[in-house]
Scaffold this motif. Sequence first.
Motif, PDB file in Angstrom:
ATOM      1  N   CYS A 274       0.852  -1.185   0.000  1.00 21.45           N
ATOM      2  CA  CYS A 274       0.000   0.000   0.000  1.00 21.45           C
ATOM      3  C   CYS A 274       0.886   1.232   0.000  1.00 21.45           C
ATOM      4  O   CYS A 274       2.062   1.148   0.309  1.00 21.45           O
ATOM      5  CB  CYS A 274      -0.927   0.022   1.211  1.00 21.45           C
ATOM      6  N   VAL A 275       0.287   2.346  -0.402  1.00 17.88           N
ATOM      7  CA  VAL A 275       1.059   3.586  -0.448  1.00 17.88           C
ATOM      8  C   VAL A 275       0.112   4.717  -0.074  1.00 17.88           C
ATOM      9  O   VAL A 275      -1.092   4.616  -0.302  1.00 17.88           O
ATOM     10  CB  VAL A 275       1.665   3.777  -1.859  1.00 17.88           C
TER      11      VAL A 275
ATOM     12  N   ASP B 146      -6.171   4.843 -11.316  1.00 23.05           N
ATOM     13  CA  ASP B 146      -6.731   4.163 -10.142  1.00 23.05           C
ATOM     14  C   ASP B 146      -5.675   3.926  -9.077  1.00 23.05           C
ATOM     15  O   ASP B 146      -5.972   3.925  -7.891  1.00 23.05           O
ATOM     16  CB  ASP B 146      -7.276   2.779 -10.537  1.00 23.05           C
ATOM     17  N   LYS B 147      -4.435   3.686  -9.507  1.00 22.78           N
ATOM     18  CA  LYS B 147      -3.425   3.264  -8.550  1.00 22.78           C
ATOM     19  C   LYS B 147      -2.257   4.227  -8.423  1.00 22.78           C
ATOM     20  O   LYS B 147      -1.274   3.899  -7.779  1.00 22.78           O
ATOM     21  CB  LYS B 147      -2.876   1.883  -8.975  1.00 22.78           C
ATOM     22  N   THR B 148      -2.310   5.368  -9.043  1.00 25.21           N
ATOM     23  CA  THR B 148      -1.182   6.298  -8.914  1.00 25.21           C
ATOM     24  C   THR B 148      -1.677   7.709  -8.641  1.00 25.21           C
ATOM     25  O   THR B 148      -2.745   8.108  -9.078  1.00 25.21           O
ATOM     26  CB  THR B 148      -0.320   6.365 -10.183  1.00 25.21           C
TER      27      THR B 148
ATOM     28  N   GLU C 141       0.973  -1.797   7.709  1.00 28.01           N
ATOM     29  CA  GLU C 141      -0.330  -2.131   7.120  1.00 28.01           C
ATOM     30  C   GLU C 141      -1.041  -0.840   6.720  1.00 28.01           C
ATOM     31  O   GLU C 141      -0.696   0.225   7.230  1.00 28.01           O
ATOM     32  CB  GLU C 141      -1.169  -2.895   8.145  1.00 28.01           C
ATOM     33  N   PRO C 142      -2.063  -0.941   5.867  1.00 30.16           N
ATOM     34  CA  PRO C 142      -2.715   0.301   5.414  1.00 30.16           C
ATOM     35  C   PRO C 142      -3.212   1.222   6.529  1.00 30.16           C
ATOM     36  O   PRO C 142      -3.009   2.433   6.455  1.00 30.16           O
ATOM     37  CB  PRO C 142      -3.900  -0.215   4.585  1.00 30.16           C
ATOM     38  N   GLU C 143      -3.803   0.648   7.569  1.00 28.21           N
ATOM     39  CA  GLU C 143      -4.313   1.519   8.647  1.00 28.21           C
ATOM     40  C   GLU C 143      -3.151   2.176   9.393  1.00 28.21           C
ATOM     41  O   GLU C 143      -3.216   3.354   9.759  1.00 28.21           O
ATOM     42  CB  GLU C 143      -5.162   0.731   9.643  1.00 28.21           C
ATOM     43  N   GLU C 144      -2.088   1.396   9.634  1.00 34.05           N
ATOM     44  CA  GLU C 144      -0.931   1.957  10.352  1.00 34.05           C
ATOM     45  C   GLU C 144      -0.256   3.032   9.512  1.00 34.05           C
ATOM     46  O   GLU C 144       0.193   4.060  10.025  1.00 34.05           O
ATOM     47  CB  GLU C 144       0.096   0.843  10.631  1.00 34.05           C
TER      48      GLU C 144
ATOM     49  N   THR D  37      -3.899   4.178  -1.151  1.00 35.34           N
ATOM     50  CA  THR D  37      -4.435   3.077  -1.930  1.00 35.34           C
ATOM     51  C   THR D  37      -3.710   1.815  -1.545  1.00 35.34           C
ATOM     52  O   THR D  37      -2.520   1.817  -1.266  1.00 35.34           O
ATOM     53  CB  THR D  37      -4.336   3.349  -3.434  1.00 35.34           C
ATOM     54  N   ARG D  38      -4.458   0.753  -1.500  1.00 35.54           N
ATOM     55  CA  ARG D  38      -3.903  -0.526  -1.090  1.00 35.54           C
ATOM     56  C   ARG D  38      -4.326  -1.557  -2.109  1.00 35.54           C
ATOM     57  O   ARG D  38      -5.178  -1.327  -2.950  1.00 35.54           O
ATOM     58  CB  ARG D  38      -4.423  -0.895   0.288  1.00 35.54           C
ATOM     59  N   GLU D  39      -3.749  -2.701  -1.961  1.00 32.27           N
ATOM     60  CA  GLU D  39      -4.014  -3.786  -2.891  1.00 32.27           C
ATOM     61  C   GLU D  39      -5.503  -4.083  -3.018  1.00 32.27           C
ATOM     62  O   GLU D  39      -6.020  -4.323  -4.096  1.00 32.27           O
ATOM     63  CB  GLU D  39      -3.298  -5.021  -2.374  1.00 32.27           C
ATOM     64  N   SER D  40      -6.182  -4.093  -1.883  1.00 34.87           N
ATOM     65  CA  SER D  40      -7.557  -4.599  -1.906  1.00 34.87           C
ATOM     66  C   SER D  40      -8.541  -3.624  -2.528  1.00 34.87           C
ATOM     67  O   SER D  40      -9.518  -4.025  -3.099  1.00 34.87           O
ATOM     68  CB  SER D  40      -8.014  -4.953  -0.500  1.00 34.87           C
TER      69      SER D  40
END
Lengths: 260, 244
Positions: free
Chosen positions: A19-20, A47-49, A158-161, A189-192
């Motif tokens: 995730c980023v 969508d992802k950048t 992780e995304p939340e952290e 944005t994360r994988e899911s």
Amino acid sequence: MSILEYNGGVVLAMAGKKCVAIASDKRFGSNYLTISMNFPKLYQATDKTFIGFSGLATDVQTLIEKFRFHINMYRMNEERDIEPNTLAHLVSSTLYERRFAPYFVEPIVAGLDKNNDPFICGMDLIGCTTMNYDFSATGTGEDQLYGICEPLWQPNLEPEELFEAISQAIMSATNRDCMSGWGAVVNNTRESDHAYAEDPHGLIGLLLVRQINAVRIETLHLYAKLLTDQSLADVSIRNIMTVAVRHREVFYDVVSSCGM
Amino acid sequence: MSDRYSFSLTTFSPSGKLVQIEYALKAVAQGVTSIGIKATNGVVIATEKKSASSLIDDSSLEKVAVVCPNIGMVYSGMGPDFRVLTTKARKAAQKYKRIYNEYPPTGILVKEVASVMQEFTQSGGVRPFGVSLLICGYDEKGPGLYQVDPSGSYWAWKASAIGKNMVNAKTFLEKRYNDDMELEDAVHTAIITLKEGFEGEMNEHSIEIGVIGGGNFGFGPGKEEPVFKKLTPEEIKDYLANIV
């Protein structure tokens, strides 16, 4: 004062595990005068950048339009979305084209590549790329950002952290920089989910509440308890933030009921 | 009737044709045959290297050209026109790389070359290119084979032939081609297709073959990115030895 510092503003990006996140402040000023408190500097390219631009606001706006053009043409020609590392080079070449009369921006490109691994790239105003694996910061509060990111960032967040780390970093750093602040916009944005979760008011509301009035934290605690059904002792700031993000509509009620 | 309209490229004839392009296609049909075959894991292109005299040093003659590491092309028709197009294609590929730091996908480069060829059908004082090209490449979408004509139109093919013997060669390929062919079979098929219309002796110096893909090349974990290369005379000799 340099022309890059005239309007003020910061952009920060951080990488996590698959995730980023990228964040910018919301101030737009003319030297010491603040004109707008709702001028985020992020642009969602695909969508992802994402690209975030700090620096002279007119160049920020113009380059957002210019890159929208390039990215749409790319998508139509190649029948696929542009990858983050390709986008970073496109941004770099576009800036270098104006080597002797540059755009006064320092952009950051952040996104997930086709394997959903995070990619971050910071640049100077003439396109020198630096691809950091951890975090990247630009703008008037750059020094403060690097200072707070160093201890806050860890590998494989992780995304939340990651969301919490980047939010804390940008809020603390912009508090120590007079030319930036007035809240933050965090896009992550994360994988899911390949759609970003924007949380402009939830975050600003929460953190302003923390600073302004401890009493209001109590209200939030109660709310969080109701929503998550946990005992009051367990409810931490992190849970509140997670809850606030997920239940923005509810949170608006809380905020308005606090009389903010 | 069409004679009146045949001298000016940029004038349509009453029947709706650009006669110069028709004539350009005739020039192509007089050139030596070239073959292209797309396999599941790669592409092969091949052509005859016919020298007018045995005194010609044919090691200096290059008919199969590398455009960039993932794309190669071959032609039928006028050699000098091909040289110009190869240079333009190579420059287009490098220009793309300067902006995006990666080489163009096959389809994008083909569009570039095709639009150059189209320009020369709609400008003053120029003539169309007297070549048809077979451009092959391997990108993330997979292996690709494209034909570009003097008019600037292009199509993707599974297998194709251009030049003198194209009608017979395409009939031959229609029988021999199947979708599950791998690169090794495709090279073999390309050679026997060339042999059908070959005048004179076919040896490792009278044909040129270029391949991309095969083996462990591909996109994904544990695979190398495919690179276009021309087969050496020794490698061609090995393939020829397998043909009765």
